[in-house]
Design a protein around this motif. Sequence first.
Motif, PDB file in Angstrom:
ATOM      1  N   GLY A  94      63.895   6.387  69.989  1.00 28.87           N
ATOM      2  CA  GLY A  94      64.599   7.645  70.244  1.00 28.87           C
ATOM      3  C   GLY A  94      65.628   7.877  69.165  1.00 28.87           C
ATOM      4  O   GLY A  94      66.820   7.814  69.407  1.00 28.87           O
ATOM      5  N   ASN A  95      65.149   8.133  67.973  1.00 23.44           N
ATOM      6  CA  ASN A  95      66.051   8.315  66.834  1.00 23.44           C
ATOM      7  C   ASN A  95      65.961   9.765  66.379  1.00 23.44           C
ATOM      8  O   ASN A  95      64.876  10.348  66.346  1.00 23.44           O
ATOM      9  CB  ASN A  95      65.640   7.378  65.697  1.00 23.44           C
ATOM     10  CG  ASN A  95      66.654   7.375  64.576  1.00 23.44           C
ATOM     11  OD1 ASN A  95      66.826   8.370  63.877  1.00 23.44           O
ATOM     12  ND2 ASN A  95      67.350   6.262  64.418  1.00 23.44           N
ATOM     13  N   ASN A  96      67.119  10.302  65.985  1.00 23.34           N
ATOM     14  CA  ASN A  96      67.149  11.725  65.636  1.00 23.34           C
ATOM     15  C   ASN A  96      66.234  12.099  64.451  1.00 23.34           C
ATOM     16  O   ASN A  96      66.013  13.275  64.198  1.00 23.34           O
ATOM     17  CB  ASN A  96      68.589  12.210  65.435  1.00 23.34           C
ATOM     18  CG  ASN A  96      69.409  11.299  64.560  1.00 23.34           C
ATOM     19  OD1 ASN A  96      68.872  10.648  63.666  1.00 23.34           O
ATOM     20  ND2 ASN A  96      70.714  11.253  64.807  1.00 23.34           N
ATOM     21  N   HIS A 125      75.905  17.848  59.324  1.00 25.54           N
ATOM     22  CA  HIS A 125      77.035  16.923  59.449  1.00 25.54           C
ATOM     23  C   HIS A 125      76.540  15.613  60.024  1.00 25.54           C
ATOM     24  O   HIS A 125      75.805  15.608  61.013  1.00 25.54           O
ATOM     25  CB  HIS A 125      78.111  17.495  60.375  1.00 25.54           C
ATOM     26  CG  HIS A 125      78.967  18.532  59.713  1.00 25.54           C
ATOM     27  ND1 HIS A 125      80.219  18.873  60.174  1.00 25.54           N
ATOM     28  CD2 HIS A 125      78.762  19.286  58.605  1.00 25.54           C
ATOM     29  CE1 HIS A 125      80.749  19.806  59.382  1.00 25.54           C
ATOM     30  NE2 HIS A 125      79.876  20.083  58.433  1.00 25.54           N
ATOM     31  N   GLU A 126      76.962  14.510  59.425  1.00 19.57           N
ATOM     32  CA  GLU A 126      76.455  13.190  59.815  1.00 19.57           C
ATOM     33  C   GLU A 126      77.574  12.172  59.924  1.00 19.57           C
ATOM     34  O   GLU A 126      78.397  12.042  59.011  1.00 19.57           O
ATOM     35  CB  GLU A 126      75.443  12.721  58.752  1.00 19.57           C
ATOM     36  CG  GLU A 126      74.639  11.513  59.177  1.00 19.57           C
ATOM     37  CD  GLU A 126      73.660  11.833  60.302  1.00 19.57           C
ATOM     38  OE1 GLU A 126      72.973  12.860  60.221  1.00 19.57           O
ATOM     39  OE2 GLU A 126      73.604  11.039  61.264  1.00 19.57           O
ATOM     40  N   ASP A 127      77.590  11.448  61.017  1.00 12.91           N
ATOM     41  CA  ASP A 127      78.434  10.257  61.172  1.00 12.91           C
ATOM     42  C   ASP A 127      79.917  10.479  60.888  1.00 12.91           C
ATOM     43  O   ASP A 127      80.574   9.650  60.237  1.00 12.91           O
ATOM     44  CB  ASP A 127      77.858   9.098  60.339  1.00 12.91           C
ATOM     45  CG  ASP A 127      76.539   8.591  60.933  1.00 12.91           C
ATOM     46  OD1 ASP A 127      76.046   9.205  61.907  1.00 12.91           O
ATOM     47  OD2 ASP A 127      75.995   7.595  60.441  1.00 12.91           O
ATOM     48  N   ASN A 140      75.318  19.432  63.746  1.00 10.07           N
ATOM     49  CA  ASN A 140      75.734  18.031  63.716  1.00 10.07           C
ATOM     50  C   ASN A 140      74.584  17.167  64.234  1.00 10.07           C
ATOM     51  O   ASN A 140      74.126  17.330  65.366  1.00 10.07           O
ATOM     52  CB  ASN A 140      77.001  17.817  64.568  1.00 10.07           C
ATOM     53  CG  ASN A 140      77.428  16.363  64.543  1.00 10.07           C
ATOM     54  OD1 ASN A 140      76.742  15.488  65.066  1.00 10.07           O
ATOM     55  ND2 ASN A 140      78.567  16.088  63.923  1.00 10.07           N
ATOM     56  N   ASP A 141      74.150  16.253  63.397  1.00  9.62           N
ATOM     57  CA  ASP A 141      72.975  15.447  63.729  1.00  9.62           C
ATOM     58  C   ASP A 141      73.221  14.490  64.886  1.00  9.62           C
ATOM     59  O   ASP A 141      72.326  14.235  65.688  1.00  9.62           O
ATOM     60  CB  ASP A 141      72.566  14.657  62.479  1.00  9.62           C
ATOM     61  CG  ASP A 141      71.307  13.856  62.689  1.00  9.62           C
ATOM     62  OD1 ASP A 141      70.393  14.362  63.352  1.00  9.62           O
ATOM     63  OD2 ASP A 141      71.232  12.728  62.183  1.00  9.62           O
ATOM     64  N   ASP A 142      74.434  13.936  64.977  1.00 13.26           N
ATOM     65  CA  ASP A 142      74.701  12.922  66.008  1.00 13.26           C
ATOM     66  C   ASP A 142      74.870  13.555  67.381  1.00 13.26           C
ATOM     67  O   ASP A 142      74.401  13.015  68.379  1.00 13.26           O
ATOM     68  CB  ASP A 142      75.934  12.111  65.619  1.00 13.26           C
ATOM     69  CG  ASP A 142      75.708  11.462  64.275  1.00 13.26           C
ATOM     70  OD1 ASP A 142      74.899  10.541  64.200  1.00 13.26           O
ATOM     71  OD2 ASP A 142      76.296  11.934  63.276  1.00 13.26           O
TER      72      ASP A 142
HETATM   73  O1  LIG Z   1      70.935   7.211  61.654  1.00 20.40           O
HETATM   74  C1  LIG Z   1      70.402   6.864  62.722  1.00 20.40           C
HETATM   75  O2  LIG Z   1      69.605   5.940  62.803  1.00 20.40           O
HETATM   76  C2  LIG Z   1      70.723   7.660  63.957  1.00 20.40           C
HETATM   77  C3  LIG Z   1      72.065   8.231  63.848  1.00 20.40           C
HETATM   78  O3  LIG Z   1      72.267   9.364  63.451  1.00 20.40           O
HETATM   79  C4  LIG Z   1      73.214   7.346  64.092  1.00 20.40           C
HETATM   80  O4  LIG Z   1      73.041   6.237  64.616  1.00 20.40           O
HETATM   81  O5  LIG Z   1      74.320   7.767  63.743  1.00 20.40           O
END
Ligand SMILES: O=C([O-])CC(=O)C(=O)O
Length: 557
Positions: free
Chosen positions: A458-460, A239-241, A262-264
């Motif tokens: 510090g990025n996922n 799951h993203e954003d 969830n990535d965030d």
């Molecule tokens: O996509 C990226 O750079 C890191 C991330 O998940 C976000 O900012 O929502």
Amino acid sequence: MTTYITKALSSLATNGTLTPPLTPNENDAKSILRSSSPHPLISPEQNLLRLKAHLQNLPTDLLKHVHLSKIRREDPSLYFSAIRDDLTGLAPIVYTPTVGEACQKYSHIYQGPEGLYLSIDDKDRMPEILAEYAAKLSTTPQILVVTDGSRILGLGDLGIGGMGISVGKLNLYVAGGGVNPHGCLPVVLDMGTNTESIRNDPLYIGLRRPRASLEEATEFMDRFMAAASSAFPNAVIQHEDFYSEAAFAFLDKYKNQYRMFNDDIEGTGSVILGGFMAAAKQASAASGKALKDHRVVFLGGGSAAVGVAKEMMNFFKMQGLTEDEARERFWLIDTKGLITSTRPDVVAGKLASHKKYFIRNDTEGKEYPSLADVVEYVKPTALVGLSTTFGAFGEDVVRRMADLNEAPIIFPLSNPTSKCELSFADALNWTGGKVVFASGSPYAPIERDGLLREPGQGNNFLVFPGIGFGALQAGAKRVTEAMITASAIALSEALNEEEKKAGLLYPRLDRIREVSARVAAGVVRKAQEEGVDTNEKLRGLDDQALIKEMNDAQWWP
Ligand SMILES: O=C([O-])CC(=O)C(=O)O
Ligand SMILES: [Mg+2]
């Protein structure tokens, strides 16, 4: 063909759009016909050189992004060879920050479908649509990245433009994690958008309706998750954003039911925990303060902020603190100031539920509305920004952090760069070079006092490819919280001697494949310990053998 594309690209450069759409003239059409069979003298190496030369000639990062997207659709091997060749140079083009602009202008630069576009209007037909889609694919998807476009990076609700972020994340899955590009499925769930300018844009390709309520969205998600898990039973769903409330609601609802994360909330949490472990060690070495005594102020109260703070609590638990003691190390500031039990909106029961865990009860009725107030009150050792407010870490606050600390930890994490709380240059200048720094989007290294200072990113993307790949390889039934924490620990252990000597918080990008393999191995190991793995072949292997298995399973262009 080339002239046609060059014309289209130059129209994009001058107008910022591809409109009106260019039609190939007769000569272009002839060359399109002629170019349909491969030229016998062109080698893959020459294609790569040509691509690089062409990229150098394109005047903006967005044009480079658009050109690369076309190459990815036509020739994934060339595309990923280029990224493999120069990940550090191309990550900012195919991923943050440029991917943010690409999402904002998605309907303008649209050149054709890039994945699965699902509309809330079709919510009753999810099983049929997904089964039909699955039947048409020649390879089975392994990783799905799905967004509803409601909170793209720090850029807000971009509706169907969110597809750009699903695609961008999957680029990193391939380049960084070693997932086969044919196993990647980007998905956008179109539930409308609350951004009026997007809804009214004549070129917009999504639904022109206000965004669905959380209740309506949940009904759609329920069906999507069930249908996707049944159509692609082995896939991991990222799951993203999603906007914060939805992100937490969906994670809570599905994490014990499906192979998802969830990535965030979790990916960002993991990567910051990993970086903080190194940062706190550096800062404590400079100040002599015990690791358990770090004090962390967060600017931002969204899903990423709360997810990161919760994950970072593990750092303090590792120092022997109880859960309550660990929580006491965090102060969260949202748009209304420090989150306290006496703040009027909190008293009125209006605080979003995901923030409640971090309410401070010890402020004796006093409120701290601004970041500067909170810094004065808390005297933090670390400042973390997930506020999506450009420049929110102002000069006064940053200088004060340097007065208070030998080595102030400052992590302005909001993406893309246009939303970042503090630039690397200002951080160095305002702290007299004392800062321990990591940002979410990339900054270039800076020479200072004869030393090359390299900022952390510090990025996922340092962990999500490993989390997804590890869960996939383990055949994990679920992605548990302990598997996420294991990814952070594996990341922190991936720093090599040279990187530690250089004072880096994170491994260098050019080692991402190796790092992802280690992260994946950590995730597999934890899945085994938790009893959620199903791949018996990976059981009983020692750490080195497990890392080798992960390396060997990676796809290369
Ligand atoms: O996509 C990226 O750079 C890191 C991330 O998940 C976000 O900012 O929502
Ligand atoms: Mg994200």
